[in-house]
Design a protein around this motif. Structure first.
Motif, PDB file in Angstrom:
ATOM      1  N   GLU A  59       0.735  -1.109  -0.224  1.00 39.28           N
ATOM      2  CA  GLU A  59       0.217  -0.291  -0.278  1.00 39.28           C
ATOM      3  C   GLU A  59       0.728   1.289   0.173  1.00 39.28           C
ATOM      4  OE1 GLU A  59      -2.374  -0.443   3.406  1.00 39.28           O
ATOM      5  OE2 GLU A  59      -3.610  -1.958   2.574  1.00 39.28           O
ATOM      6  N   ILE A 106       3.784   5.574  -6.047  1.00 36.27           N
ATOM      7  CA  ILE A 106       3.756   5.844  -7.458  1.00 36.27           C
ATOM      8  C   ILE A 106       2.114   6.638  -7.779  1.00 36.27           C
ATOM      9  CG2 ILE A 106       3.743   4.505  -9.327  1.00 36.27           C
ATOM     10  CD1 ILE A 106       4.666   2.064  -7.992  1.00 36.27           C
ATOM     11  N   MET A 107       1.385   6.120  -7.298  1.00 31.03           N
ATOM     12  CA  MET A 107       0.014   6.628  -7.621  1.00 31.03           C
ATOM     13  C   MET A 107       0.479   8.398  -7.119  1.00 31.03           C
ATOM     14  SD  MET A 107      -1.969   5.883  -9.114  1.00 31.03           S
ATOM     15  CE  MET A 107      -3.167   4.295 -10.026  1.00 31.03           C
ATOM     16  N   GLN A 126       2.074   1.311  -3.691  1.00 30.47           N
ATOM     17  CA  GLN A 126       1.261   1.917  -4.434  1.00 30.47           C
ATOM     18  C   GLN A 126       0.862   3.184  -4.458  1.00 30.47           C
ATOM     19  OE1 GLN A 126      -1.275  -1.235  -3.387  1.00 30.47           O
ATOM     20  NE2 GLN A 126      -1.322  -2.242  -5.209  1.00 30.47           N
ATOM     21  N   GLU A 146       0.269  -1.486 -13.048  1.00 26.22           N
ATOM     22  CA  GLU A 146      -0.708  -1.851 -12.283  1.00 26.22           C
ATOM     23  C   GLU A 146      -1.196  -0.440 -12.545  1.00 26.22           C
ATOM     24  OE1 GLU A 146      -3.247  -3.435  -8.856  1.00 26.22           O
ATOM     25  OE2 GLU A 146      -1.954  -2.694  -7.945  1.00 26.22           O
ATOM     26  N   SER A 147      -0.455   0.751 -11.570  1.00 22.95           N
ATOM     27  CA  SER A 147      -0.150   1.857 -11.116  1.00 22.95           C
ATOM     28  C   SER A 147      -0.556   3.111 -12.885  1.00 22.95           C
ATOM     29  CB  SER A 147       0.569   2.458 -10.903  1.00 22.95           C
ATOM     30  OG  SER A 147       0.273   2.261  -9.138  1.00 22.95           O
ATOM     31  N   ARG A 176      -3.546  -7.245 -12.327  1.00 23.62           N
ATOM     32  CA  ARG A 176      -3.321  -6.981 -10.680  1.00 23.62           C
ATOM     33  C   ARG A 176      -3.533  -8.343 -10.008  1.00 23.62           C
ATOM     34  NH1 ARG A 176      -8.272  -4.419 -11.645  1.00 23.62           N
ATOM     35  NH2 ARG A 176      -7.125  -2.186 -10.786  1.00 23.62           N
ATOM     36  N   ASP A 231      -4.585   2.077 -13.502  1.00 29.89           N
ATOM     37  CA  ASP A 231      -5.394   2.112 -13.620  1.00 29.89           C
ATOM     38  C   ASP A 231      -5.166   3.710 -13.458  1.00 29.89           C
ATOM     39  OD1 ASP A 231      -6.286  -0.215 -12.190  1.00 29.89           O
ATOM     40  OD2 ASP A 231      -4.746   0.386  -9.555  1.00 29.89           O
ATOM     41  N   LEU A 232      -4.495   4.480 -13.056  1.00 32.13           N
ATOM     42  CA  LEU A 232      -4.703   6.462 -13.837  1.00 32.13           C
ATOM     43  C   LEU A 232      -5.662   6.321 -14.425  1.00 32.13           C
ATOM     44  CD1 LEU A 232      -4.249   8.558 -11.904  1.00 32.13           C
ATOM     45  CD2 LEU A 232      -2.263   8.665 -12.938  1.00 32.13           C
ATOM     46  N   ALA A 266       3.915  -3.222 -10.263  1.00 32.15           N
ATOM     47  CA  ALA A 266       3.526  -2.367  -8.704  1.00 32.15           C
ATOM     48  C   ALA A 266       3.119  -1.425  -9.861  1.00 32.15           C
ATOM     49  CB  ALA A 266       3.890  -1.376  -7.900  1.00 32.15           C
TER      50      ALA A 266
END
Length: 343
Positions: free
Chosen positions: A195, A201-202, A198, A298-299, A262, A302-303, A295
């Motif tokens: 978490e 990164i986000m 992530q 995936e980010s 994911r 997602d973004l 990771a």
């Protein structure tokens, strides 16, 4: 020193137009020997040796002595393969860690002394544009509108373009080794640590990448295909395909869904290091850094709401063999052995 991957696709017999490129990255040193025929790249030999040039780098901004030693040993081995394959020319380029290093000139002179060739230190812009041109050598992608993500050890390049021509390119200080050096997870890794990774990164993507990338993505209604290159993408594809041997066609035909990525994040982050080392398709020396790589992938999906990812085995090396060193002058530096650093 053991290679991560050594791939032979052609005859070592000498041919006119055979060229070699060695790329010194933050995580590994890679070689491409290829025949260039009518503007097309026909790989003869590809090899990757992990040297972790970025280990211990981000605290001091200096390349460490042990990393220099590992890299020069790798270069000596790859030079032998260049001679065996009878390449007519050799080009040596360096990317993120060398680009940022306070001792880059000293490192470049060591490389030049070992190889007899000047080291080209690519700018971030140069790296991004060459990566796109290299990926455009893949016929299935040549006519599409692409967002290329080159996820490396020290940086990530995002390049948007179509029909082999980049329209937007930018290099960002977001890389797998950089993240691993900063956010070292436990063994086995913990959910709370995932978490944190992530979130970091986000935060970076939202503050640094999205403000410049999202407007160019929205500038056209044409669909965009996300394509990923680099070690994370390569080994993610191999794991997905349960592939122990190299097969370029199978890797480049693969489509990975966001849910599929994911699932790999969830699976890898629940496994101890020794168990990750046993996954079919993943080399043991990639078992630590793969956590950060998946990771990031995936980010990004997602973004920017990408449901599908394609993987390519091609890279800036495929562009570098197509053009002489002088043609690539776009902000990079060259350092020859024995020269003093520029004032």
């Amino acid at each position: 020193m053991k290679s991560e991957a050594a791939i032979s696709e052609g005859s070592p017999a000498a041919k006119a137009g055979r060229r070699a490129v060695i790329e010194i990255g933050t995580n590994s040193v890679k070689l491409l020997v290829a025949d260039v025929v009518a503007g097309k790249v026909q790989p003869v030999w590809e090899e990757s040796i992990q040297t972790r040039l970025g280990r211990g780098f981000y605290e001091s901004r200096c390349i460490q002595k042990q990393a220099v030693t590992r890299t020069t040993e790798a270069l000596a081995k790859l030079m032998k393969h260049c001679r065996h394959c009878r390449a007519e020319s050799l080009r040596i380029v360096a990317t993120s860690a060398v680009r940022e290093a306070a001792n880059q000139q000293e490192f470049a002179r060591v490389v030049s002394d070992v190889t007899g060739k000047p080291l080209e230190i690519l700018s971030g812009q140069q790296e991004a544009e060459m990566t796109f041109r290299g990926i455009a050598t893949q016929p299935e992608l040549a006519g599409l509108r692409l967002l290329v993500m080159d996820l490396g050890g020290g940086s990530t390049e995002f390049i948007l373009g179509e029909r082999g021509h980049p329209q937007f390119s930018r290099s960002f200080e977001l890389g797998c080794v950089r993240l691993l050096e900063r956010l070292k997870p436990s063994d086995p890794p913990q959910i709370a640590e995932l978490e944190v990774v992530q979130g970091a990164i986000m935060d970076f993507l939202a503050s640094e990448v999205r403000p410049v990338l999202e407007p160019v993505l929205r500038a056209s209604a044409e669909p965009v295909q996300l394509v990923c290159t680099g070690g994370t993408a390569f080994y993610l594809a191999r794991m997905e395909l349960k592939m122990s041997a190299f097969n370029r066609k199978r890797i480049e035909s693969l489509r990975l869904s966001r849910d599929g990525v994911r699932q790999w994040v969830d699976r890898l982050w629940q496994m101890p290091l020794e168990k990750r080392k046993c996954i079919v398709g993943l080399t043991p020396n990639r078992a630590d850094v793969i956590l950060m790589g998946v990771a990031v992938v995936e980010s990004v999906m997602d973004l920017f709401k990408f449901d599908e990812l394609r993987v390519t085995t091609r890279s800036l090396r495929f562009a570098a063999v197509l053009e002489p060193a002088a043609a690539a002058d776009g902000g990079g530096q060259k350092v020859q052995g024995g020269q003093p650093p520029p004032a």
